[in-house]
Enzyme design. Structure first.
Site, PDB file in Angstrom:
ATOM      1  N   ASP A 209      95.553  17.401  11.566  1.00  0.00           N
ATOM      2  CA  ASP A 209      96.727  17.814  10.791  1.00  0.00           C
ATOM      3  C   ASP A 209      96.275  18.877   9.797  1.00  0.00           C
ATOM      4  OD1 ASP A 209      98.851  18.157   9.084  1.00  0.00           O
ATOM      5  OD2 ASP A 209      99.033  16.046   8.518  1.00  0.00           O
ATOM      6  N   GLN A 212      97.839  21.250   5.209  1.00  0.00           N
ATOM      7  CA  GLN A 212      97.330  21.648   3.895  1.00  0.00           C
ATOM      8  C   GLN A 212      96.072  22.513   4.009  1.00  0.00           C
ATOM      9  OE1 GLN A 212      98.986  21.168   1.190  1.00  0.00           O
ATOM     10  NE2 GLN A 212     100.506  19.736   1.962  1.00  0.00           N
TER      11      GLN A 212
END
Length: 418
Positions: A209, A212
């Site tokens: 993921d 960020q």
């Protein structure tokens, strides 16, 4: 106005960059806006806004389907954006960049398409205690449906993943390991290359993921070696409704479609259909064309700045905040690792004051932060916190913004001590 794209960017000049973000030129309750919630959604530079505006003003038509000029121009812009994003993350082939609405949809795509074909009863999926709900809930649903097992890499008290426990968990021979590149709450930058290598040695696939990470540091999916990488455009200076799933071609080609409908088909008959080739096999229906064009413009903007410089800027801000806030705001509790292992995220609490109250008072001073669990409820449970406040940075964040945060936090303490 001269854009930062036309100016030297060594070192990064956040004060000059602010001029590229029109929304930042305003006051809130009589104070200059200090926007410190970029981890939730970043602001958009003029070049992104103009790219979307130009599409609607001059090229608005559906993509892939028309043989007239507007449609051909729209298709060129849309697919050109895919090529730009491929360069941003060093994807080996733009066709392996799948458009989604956000990282959440990208993870769900993998869970539904790859997961339902490859995960069975008793199979292990390894996650971490610091995951965003988007990289937790889809795997919970899959595990419940398939009677699979979820295992979790714990964190240390300062927010670092326990690699020793990870190595023990890998003895379970998991089918998948999924983890965040950078924690959206603690800011922890995880050792994705090392973790991917260990997972592959154990026979697992890896999903990272990068929501960020992509906006804040250099990302090279080939160097990482992962099998899937996802991120959201709206956190990366691009509009909402834009996102990416990158995957290894052989995996994507073997996966069934996520949704059915237009553009993901080659042929349709009454009782059967044949799927389109990559990337369109996973892009059913009319897409959010302008959003992906905006994502392409944002990718250009970030690449022009230089992601190494973006990371150096945020490292400087993190060091400054971690040194200055405890000195200027007595009693503040800050969570997560040191600056060398942290992105531009500072989660904190003021003892005895609820984070929602902190955020509400800060707003009266023009300072925008996030308060709550930041879609990481299990992480907050691990830290024994009901909630936390979070300040997060972007290329337009300055040290003076952090000074304003500190001054406003002192006002919060003064108000609640009266």
């Amino acid at each position: 106005m001269t854009s930062q794209l036309e100016r030297p960017v060594t070192p990064l000049d956040p004060e000059a960059l602010k001029a590229d973000f029109p929304i930042l030129d305003q006051e809130v309750f009589g104070h200059p806006l200090v926007f410190l919630d970029s981890a939730a959604s970043s602001q958009k530079p003029t070049v992104v806004i103009e790219a979307m505006d130009a599409y609607y003003r001059h090229d608005n038509a559906n993509v892939h389907r028309g043989i007239y000029q507007l449609s051909e121009r729209a298709t060129a812009l849309y697919e050109g954006a895919r090529e730009k994003v491929a360069r941003l993350i060093n994807a080996p082939d733009p066709a392996t960049v799948i458009w989604t609405r956000n990282a959440t949809e990208a993870i769900n795509l993998v869970a539904y398409s790859w997961g339902r074909r490859n995960i069975g009863r008793g199979d292990a999926i390894i996650l971490t205690e610091m995951e965003h709900h988007a990289n937790l809930v889809p795997w919970q649903i899959l595990a419940q449906e398939k009677d699979a097992d979820l295992e979790f890499i714990p964190i240390t008290d300062d927010g670092i993943l326990r690699q020793d426990v990870f190595e023990v968990l890998l003895r379970l021979k998991p089918k998948l390991v999924a983890f965040t590149h950078v924690s959206n709450t603690l800011g922890t930058i995880n050792p994705v290359v090392e973790m991917t290598r260990k997972a592959h040695e154990a026979g697992a696939l890896v999903l990272v993921d990068g929501a960020q990470a992509v906006p804040h540091l250099p990302v090279d999916v080939q160097a990482i070696g992962c099998d899937f990488y996802v991120f959201s455009g709206h956190k990366a200076l691009a509009p909402t409704g834009s996102g990416v799933l990158w995957g290894r071609r052989e995996l994507l080609e073997a996966m069934p479609p996520f949704m059915g409908g237009g553009d993901m088909i080659r042929e349709v008959h009454l009782r059967r259909s044949e799927w389109n080739e990559l990337p369109w096999k996973f892009e059913a229906g009319t897409p959010d064309i302008s959003a992906q064009i905006g994502l392409g413009a944002a990718a250009d903007y970030l690449m022009a700045l230089g992601m190494d410089r973006v990371r150096e800027h945020e490292l400087e801000l993190a060091n400054y905040a971690l040194e200055m806030l405890p000195r200027e705001v007595p009693g503040i509790e800050i969570y997560g690792p040191d600056a060398d292992h942290r992105g531009g995220v500072i989660a904190f609490n003021l003892p005895g004051i609820h984070p929602h109250d902190v955020a509400q008072v800060l707003d009266r001073f023009g300072v925008a932060i996030r308060a709550g669990h930041h879609c990481t409820m299990p992480l907050h449970e691990r830290l024994d916190l009901a909630a936390s406040a979070r300040a997060s940075f972007q290329v337009y964040t300055t040290k003076s913004d952090i000074d304003a945060l500190a001054a406003a936090l002192r006002e919060v303490q003064r108000l609640f001590s009266a």
